[in-house]
Motif scaffolding. Structure first.
Motif, PDB file in Angstrom:
ATOM      1  N   GLU A  34      27.695   3.859 -23.022  1.00 25.80           N
ATOM      2  CA  GLU A  34      29.053   3.342 -23.161  1.00 25.80           C
ATOM      3  C   GLU A  34      29.666   3.611 -24.530  1.00 25.80           C
ATOM      4  N   SER A  35      28.888   4.205 -25.428  1.00 22.11           N
ATOM      5  CA  SER A  35      29.417   4.468 -26.764  1.00 22.11           C
ATOM      6  C   SER A  35      28.679   5.636 -27.398  1.00 22.11           C
ATOM      7  N   ALA A  36      29.344   6.256 -28.363  1.00 22.53           N
ATOM      8  CA  ALA A  36      28.701   7.322 -29.122  1.00 22.53           C
ATOM      9  C   ALA A  36      27.545   6.777 -29.943  1.00 22.53           C
ATOM     10  N   GLU A  37      27.616   5.513 -30.325  1.00 20.18           N
ATOM     11  CA  GLU A  37      26.543   4.906 -31.107  1.00 20.18           C
ATOM     12  C   GLU A  37      25.237   4.872 -30.317  1.00 20.18           C
ATOM     13  N   GLN A  38      25.313   4.619 -29.009  1.00 21.42           N
ATOM     14  CA  GLN A  38      24.108   4.652 -28.186  1.00 21.42           C
ATOM     15  C   GLN A  38      23.483   6.046 -28.187  1.00 21.42           C
ATOM     16  N   VAL A  39      24.317   7.061 -28.140  1.00 18.70           N
ATOM     17  CA  VAL A  39      23.811   8.427 -28.165  1.00 18.70           C
ATOM     18  C   VAL A  39      23.189   8.736 -29.517  1.00 18.70           C
ATOM     19  N   ARG A  40      23.818   8.305 -30.591  1.00 16.37           N
ATOM     20  CA  ARG A  40      23.273   8.548 -31.934  1.00 16.37           C
ATOM     21  C   ARG A  40      21.925   7.846 -32.108  1.00 16.37           C
ATOM     22  N   THR A  41      21.797   6.657 -31.521  1.00 16.06           N
ATOM     23  CA  THR A  41      20.516   5.952 -31.584  1.00 16.06           C
ATOM     24  C   THR A  41      19.437   6.735 -30.839  1.00 16.06           C
ATOM     25  N   ALA A  42      19.777   7.230 -29.659  1.00 13.77           N
ATOM     26  CA  ALA A  42      18.827   8.044 -28.889  1.00 13.77           C
ATOM     27  C   ALA A  42      18.456   9.307 -29.656  1.00 13.77           C
ATOM     28  N   ASP A  43      19.422   9.911 -30.314  1.00 15.46           N
ATOM     29  CA  ASP A  43      19.177  11.102 -31.127  1.00 15.46           C
ATOM     30  C   ASP A  43      18.164  10.800 -32.222  1.00 15.46           C
ATOM     31  N   SER A  44      18.309   9.677 -32.881  1.00 13.24           N
ATOM     32  CA  SER A  44      17.395   9.308 -33.966  1.00 13.24           C
ATOM     33  C   SER A  44      15.980   9.090 -33.444  1.00 13.24           C
ATOM     34  N   ILE A  45      15.858   8.430 -32.299  1.00 16.30           N
ATOM     35  CA  ILE A  45      14.539   8.172 -31.724  1.00 16.30           C
ATOM     36  C   ILE A  45      13.872   9.485 -31.330  1.00 16.30           C
ATOM     37  N   LEU A  46      14.620  10.353 -30.680  1.00 20.57           N
ATOM     38  CA  LEU A  46      14.066  11.638 -30.280  1.00 20.57           C
ATOM     39  C   LEU A  46      13.637  12.445 -31.507  1.00 20.57           C
TER      40      LEU A  46
ATOM     41  N   ARG B 269      15.691  19.780 -30.153  1.00 16.15           N
ATOM     42  CA  ARG B 269      15.580  20.654 -28.977  1.00 16.15           C
ATOM     43  C   ARG B 269      15.992  19.952 -27.682  1.00 16.15           C
ATOM     44  N   ILE B 270      15.579  18.700 -27.500  1.00 15.58           N
ATOM     45  CA  ILE B 270      15.892  17.973 -26.263  1.00 15.58           C
ATOM     46  C   ILE B 270      17.364  17.588 -26.265  1.00 15.58           C
ATOM     47  N   ARG B 271      18.066  17.959 -25.214  1.00 11.63           N
ATOM     48  CA  ARG B 271      19.484  17.649 -25.101  1.00 11.63           C
ATOM     49  C   ARG B 271      19.691  16.269 -24.471  1.00 11.63           C
ATOM     50  N   ILE B 272      20.906  15.756 -24.571  1.00 11.55           N
ATOM     51  CA  ILE B 272      21.232  14.453 -23.993  1.00 11.55           C
ATOM     52  C   ILE B 272      22.384  14.609 -23.006  1.00 11.55           C
ATOM     53  N   CYS B 273      22.210  14.000 -21.853  1.00  7.55           N
ATOM     54  CA  CYS B 273      23.263  13.965 -20.827  1.00  7.55           C
ATOM     55  C   CYS B 273      23.611  12.496 -20.579  1.00  7.55           C
TER      56      CYS B 273
ATOM     57  N   GLU C  79      34.532  10.352 -27.322  1.00  6.57           N
ATOM     58  CA  GLU C  79      33.612  10.107 -28.437  1.00  6.57           C
ATOM     59  C   GLU C  79      32.171  10.364 -28.028  1.00  6.57           C
ATOM     60  N   ILE C  80      31.816   9.985 -26.807  1.00  3.32           N
ATOM     61  CA  ILE C  80      30.457  10.221 -26.314  1.00  3.32           C
ATOM     62  C   ILE C  80      30.180  11.719 -26.215  1.00  3.32           C
ATOM     63  N   ALA C  81      31.144  12.471 -25.703  1.00  4.83           N
ATOM     64  CA  ALA C  81      30.971  13.923 -25.543  1.00  4.83           C
ATOM     65  C   ALA C  81      30.765  14.625 -26.872  1.00  4.83           C
ATOM     66  N   ALA C  82      31.307  14.061 -27.948  1.00  5.90           N
ATOM     67  CA  ALA C  82      31.207  14.683 -29.268  1.00  5.90           C
ATOM     68  C   ALA C  82      29.971  14.238 -30.040  1.00  5.90           C
ATOM     69  N   ALA C  83      29.177  13.359 -29.465  1.00  8.19           N
ATOM     70  CA  ALA C  83      28.012  12.819 -30.159  1.00  8.19           C
ATOM     71  C   ALA C  83      26.886  13.850 -30.226  1.00  8.19           C
ATOM     72  N   PRO C  84      25.907  13.658 -31.113  1.00 10.29           N
ATOM     73  CA  PRO C  84      24.814  14.630 -31.277  1.00 10.29           C
ATOM     74  C   PRO C  84      24.034  14.870 -29.994  1.00 10.29           C
ATOM     75  N   ARG C  85      23.649  16.130 -29.788  1.00 13.38           N
ATOM     76  CA  ARG C  85      22.786  16.585 -28.694  1.00 13.38           C
ATOM     77  C   ARG C  85      23.453  16.597 -27.317  1.00 13.38           C
ATOM     78  N   VAL C  86      24.646  16.069 -27.172  1.00 11.89           N
ATOM     79  CA  VAL C  86      25.245  15.976 -25.837  1.00 11.89           C
ATOM     80  C   VAL C  86      25.583  17.370 -25.328  1.00 11.89           C
ATOM     81  N   SER C  87      25.005  17.740 -24.193  1.00 11.64           N
ATOM     82  CA  SER C  87      25.247  19.058 -23.610  1.00 11.64           C
ATOM     83  C   SER C  87      26.184  18.990 -22.420  1.00 11.64           C
TER      84      SER C  87
END
Length: 275
Positions: free
Chosen positions: A91-103, A112-116, A130-138
């Motif tokens: 629901e937010s770019a922050e959630q994606v950034r958190t996942a990016d940090s964990i990965l 290397r691992i992408r996020i959808c 904002e979510i689409a522009a977050a790190p790793r989002v393919s």
């Protein structure tokens, strides 16, 4: 990526079978397809199987749980075999950034691992750019069952979902990421209806769709695969454009062709080459 087949994480006997099948992506599911009582064992089964696939595999994705369980899931499946993580209820770019940090902290080759991200609520749709522009989002994925429950939209009202689908396609194009993954059709027995609704998604700009049953995969693949005639025409248009060297281009019927038509032809050829 035309088809993504969900495989329940608590059904390890299906993993190899799915990977040998026609789905472009095997989406190992730790979320909705797994009963609450089986969550721990499903994660263990998926992680153990992923370790048997020693090299990076472009067809293997994993859908992780949301909330407190997300970090545990991400740590366990940040393995070389995994090409992408499907982030449930993003629901937010922050959630994606958190996942990016964990990965980044757990994978062997950081980044290397992408996020959808899976958009399943009104908040997710409103934050889609904002979510689409977050790190790793393919690419983005649309989950309409939860979205309809959240918004009150009738799941059977395709017109009611038109604006949402269009928004996700536009956001993806503007962000320069791959076209979104269309929602699953829960009635896996009605394959005629699946074909009709998948064609509608293709006309809107979707280039793939998630599936919940193997019987759906061949139809989804067929709809999202250009015909031989379409490829020949696209190749002919591009050849004519390049031969014109900046001059006026006409199609085989004598109609003038503008740059937008050539861009579409090139995209069709590029998508097919990528497959």
């Amino acid at each position: 990526m035309r088809s993504a087949l969900y495989v329940p994480g608590n059904r390890p006997e299906l993993f190899d079978k799915a990977l040998c099948g026609p789905a472009d992506v095997v989406l190992l599911d730790l979320e909705d397809a797994v009963p609450l009582g089986d969550k721990d064992s499903a994660l263990a089964e998926v992680a153990a199987w992923l370790r048997t696939v020693t090299a990076a595999h472009p067809r293997i994705w994993v859908r992780v749980n949301s909330g407190a369980a997300a970090e545990r899931d991400l740590r366990a499946v940040a393995l070389p075999a995994v090409a992408a993580i499907c982030l449930a209820k993003a629901e937010s770019a922050e959630q994606v950034r958190t996942a990016d940090s964990i990965l980044s902290a757990h994978e062997e080759a950081p980044g290397r691992i992408r996020i959808c991200p899976l958009l399943e609520s009104a908040a997710a749709i409103l934050a889609a750019a904002e979510i689409a522009a977050a790190p790793r989002v393919s690419r983005l994925q649309l989950g309409e069952a939860d979205l309809c429950a959240d918004t009150g939209i009738d799941p059977g009202d395709r017109d009611g979902l038109l604006a949402v689908r269009t928004q996700v396609v536009l956001v993806s194009a503007a962000a320069g990421i791959d076209p979104p993954v269309g929602p699953a059709e829960t009635d896996f027995r009605d394959l005629d209806a699946l074909r009709v609704s998948t064609k509608a998604l293709a006309r809107m700009g979707f280039r793939g769709r998630s599936c919940i049953h193997p019987a759906q995969v061949p139809i989804v693949n067929e709809v999202f695969t250009p015909t031989a005639a379409e490829l020949v025409r696209a190749r002919d248009l591009v050849d004519r454009f390049e031969a014109a060297n900046g001059g006026i281009v006409f199609d085989p019927e004598g109609r003038m062709v503008d740059l937008a038509v050539i861009r579409r032809a090139r995209r069709l050829l590029a998508d097919t080459s990528a497959e």
